[in-house]
Design a protein around this motif. Structure first.
Motif, PDB file in Angstrom:
ATOM      1  N   ASP A 174      52.815  14.142 -50.168  1.00  0.00           N
ATOM      2  CA  ASP A 174      52.907  15.543 -49.765  1.00  0.00           C
ATOM      3  C   ASP A 174      51.565  16.261 -49.711  1.00  0.00           C
ATOM      4  OD1 ASP A 174      55.559  15.828 -49.167  1.00  0.00           O
ATOM      5  OD2 ASP A 174      56.137  16.626 -51.113  1.00  0.00           O
ATOM      6  N   ALA A 175      50.731  16.065 -50.677  1.00  0.00           N
ATOM      7  CA  ALA A 175      49.477  16.818 -50.770  1.00  0.00           C
ATOM      8  C   ALA A 175      48.373  16.260 -49.886  1.00  0.00           C
ATOM      9  CB  ALA A 175      49.008  16.840 -52.217  1.00  0.00           C
ATOM     10  N   ALA A 176      48.591  15.100 -49.296  1.00  0.00           N
ATOM     11  CA  ALA A 176      47.551  14.454 -48.500  1.00  0.00           C
ATOM     12  C   ALA A 176      47.564  14.943 -47.059  1.00  0.00           C
ATOM     13  CB  ALA A 176      47.734  12.937 -48.523  1.00  0.00           C
ATOM     14  N   PRO A 177      46.378  15.194 -46.502  1.00  0.00           N
ATOM     15  CA  PRO A 177      46.336  15.578 -45.092  1.00  0.00           C
ATOM     16  C   PRO A 177      46.599  14.373 -44.204  1.00  0.00           C
ATOM     17  CG  PRO A 177      44.123  15.303 -45.921  1.00  0.00           C
ATOM     18  CD  PRO A 177      45.051  15.130 -47.098  1.00  0.00           C
ATOM     19  N   SER A 178      47.087  14.635 -42.999  1.00  0.00           N
ATOM     20  CA  SER A 178      47.260  13.553 -42.026  1.00  0.00           C
ATOM     21  C   SER A 178      46.296  13.811 -40.874  1.00  0.00           C
ATOM     22  CB  SER A 178      48.703  13.485 -41.536  1.00  0.00           C
ATOM     23  OG  SER A 178      49.059  14.694 -40.909  1.00  0.00           O
ATOM     24  N   PHE A 179      45.948  12.752 -40.176  1.00  0.00           N
ATOM     25  CA  PHE A 179      44.988  12.812 -39.071  1.00  0.00           C
ATOM     26  C   PHE A 179      45.562  12.091 -37.871  1.00  0.00           C
ATOM     27  CE2 PHE A 179      42.502  13.305 -42.892  1.00  0.00           C
ATOM     28  CZ  PHE A 179      41.484  14.180 -42.554  1.00  0.00           C
ATOM     29  N   ALA A 180      45.202  12.551 -36.677  1.00  0.00           N
ATOM     30  CA  ALA A 180      45.641  11.918 -35.444  1.00  0.00           C
ATOM     31  C   ALA A 180      44.425  11.671 -34.551  1.00  0.00           C
ATOM     32  CB  ALA A 180      46.650  12.795 -34.713  1.00  0.00           C
ATOM     33  N   PRO A 181      44.356  10.492 -33.923  1.00  0.00           N
ATOM     34  CA  PRO A 181      43.238  10.229 -33.008  1.00  0.00           C
ATOM     35  C   PRO A 181      43.109  11.342 -31.968  1.00  0.00           C
ATOM     36  CG  PRO A 181      44.465   8.224 -33.405  1.00  0.00           C
ATOM     37  CD  PRO A 181      45.271   9.353 -34.016  1.00  0.00           C
ATOM     38  N   GLY A 182      41.872  11.765 -31.716  1.00  0.00           N
ATOM     39  CA  GLY A 182      41.598  12.819 -30.757  1.00  0.00           C
ATOM     40  C   GLY A 182      41.601  14.215 -31.350  1.00  0.00           C
ATOM     41  N   GLU A 183      42.136  14.375 -32.542  1.00  0.00           N
ATOM     42  CA  GLU A 183      42.227  15.676 -33.192  1.00  0.00           C
ATOM     43  C   GLU A 183      40.827  16.168 -33.584  1.00  0.00           C
ATOM     44  OE1 GLU A 183      44.793  17.415 -36.949  1.00  0.00           O
ATOM     45  OE2 GLU A 183      44.157  15.329 -37.030  1.00  0.00           O
ATOM     46  N   GLU A 184      40.558  17.451 -33.327  1.00  0.00           N
ATOM     47  CA  GLU A 184      39.298  18.057 -33.773  1.00  0.00           C
ATOM     48  C   GLU A 184      39.543  18.669 -35.140  1.00  0.00           C
ATOM     49  OE1 GLU A 184      35.788  21.154 -32.424  1.00  0.00           O
ATOM     50  OE2 GLU A 184      37.467  20.808 -31.066  1.00  0.00           O
ATOM     51  N   VAL A 185      38.621  18.404 -36.089  1.00  0.00           N
ATOM     52  CA  VAL A 185      38.834  18.798 -37.477  1.00  0.00           C
ATOM     53  C   VAL A 185      37.552  19.323 -38.120  1.00  0.00           C
ATOM     54  CG1 VAL A 185      40.728  17.159 -37.859  1.00  0.00           C
ATOM     55  CG2 VAL A 185      38.379  16.444 -38.311  1.00  0.00           C
TER      56      VAL A 185
ATOM     57  N   VAL B 166      41.173  22.146 -35.854  1.00  0.00           N
ATOM     58  CA  VAL B 166      40.523  23.100 -34.973  1.00  0.00           C
ATOM     59  C   VAL B 166      41.294  23.145 -33.659  1.00  0.00           C
ATOM     60  CG1 VAL B 166      38.406  23.640 -33.697  1.00  0.00           C
ATOM     61  CG2 VAL B 166      38.271  22.706 -36.026  1.00  0.00           C
ATOM     62  N   ASP B 167      41.619  24.360 -33.236  1.00  0.00           N
ATOM     63  CA  ASP B 167      42.307  24.579 -31.969  1.00  0.00           C
ATOM     64  C   ASP B 167      41.572  25.716 -31.269  1.00  0.00           C
ATOM     65  OD1 ASP B 167      44.100  24.573 -29.866  1.00  0.00           O
ATOM     66  OD2 ASP B 167      45.667  25.643 -30.976  1.00  0.00           O
ATOM     67  N   GLY B 168      40.707  25.376 -30.332  1.00  0.00           N
ATOM     68  CA  GLY B 168      39.887  26.384 -29.671  1.00  0.00           C
ATOM     69  C   GLY B 168      38.918  26.999 -30.662  1.00  0.00           C
ATOM     70  N   ALA B 169      39.016  28.313 -30.841  1.00  0.00           N
ATOM     71  CA  ALA B 169      38.118  29.026 -31.758  1.00  0.00           C
ATOM     72  C   ALA B 169      38.754  29.245 -33.125  1.00  0.00           C
ATOM     73  CB  ALA B 169      37.728  30.372 -31.150  1.00  0.00           C
ATOM     74  N   SER B 170      39.933  28.675 -33.352  1.00  0.00           N
ATOM     75  CA  SER B 170      40.649  28.867 -34.615  1.00  0.00           C
ATOM     76  C   SER B 170      40.692  27.590 -35.430  1.00  0.00           C
ATOM     77  CB  SER B 170      42.087  29.313 -34.340  1.00  0.00           C
ATOM     78  OG  SER B 170      42.104  30.530 -33.640  1.00  0.00           O
TER      79      SER B 170
END
Length: 174
Positions: free
Chosen positions: A96-107, A130-134
């Protein structure tokens, strides 16, 4: 690794509803505190992910991040981050506490070093999508409890914010 464990110590498991696993609950912290306790903070793109089993039977996922910019520290152009949990053929492990990552995702990721391997400092509190400026922390369904003491003057609680503000806060953290 000790910094990751210090933040992990702040995690309290919430009561489980019947038929459901317990969800992670975090004590609120500031962006500046996570930055101060991190060895590096990077903005980049997830190049690949690969789950594997450990010798003791746990599943972890290795995440390769192409570093676009280092806001703190001096990591290599690519960092290899290990997070608990993952999916292998026929079996999966979710933390639950662990983040997940996806290929191509900006972070943006707050990192602690363990030899040649990096870990996400603060678990889900230490990864922003990261999604655009957010930028938004990867809390999933985790709850965030109020702090027993107020944040230091001028600090901001981990939460959604403009990428420019997140960067400014990380670079100014002392």
């Amino acid at each position: 690794m000790r910094r990751v464990l210090a933040f992990a110590a702040l995690i309290v498991l919430a009561s489980a509803a019947p038929g459901r696993a317990a969800a992670a609950t975090f004590v609120a912290t500031s962006v500046e505190e996570v930055a101060r306790t991190s060895d590096a903070v990077v903005r980049g793109r997830v190049a690949r992910t690969a789950a594997r089993a450990t010798r003791d039977g746990r599943i972890v996922t290795e995440v390769e991040i192409a570093v676009r910019d280092a806001w703190k520290g001096a990591p290599a152009a690519t960092v290899r981050v290990v997070v608990p949990g993952g999916r292998l053929p026929g079996v999966a492990m979710r933390v639950d506490a662990a983040p997940s990552f996806a290929p191509g995702e900006e972070v943006v990721v707050f990192l602690s070093r363990g030899g040649e391997i990096w870990y996400v400092n603060g678990l889900a509190l230490g990864k922003f999508r990261v999604d655009g400026a957010s930028a938004r922390p990867a809390l999933g369904g985790a709850a965030v409890l109020p702090r027993p003491v107020p944040l230091a003057a001028g600090e901001r609680q981990v939460g959604p914010m403009p990428v420019a503000e997140l960067e400014r806060r990380v670079r100014a953290a002392r």
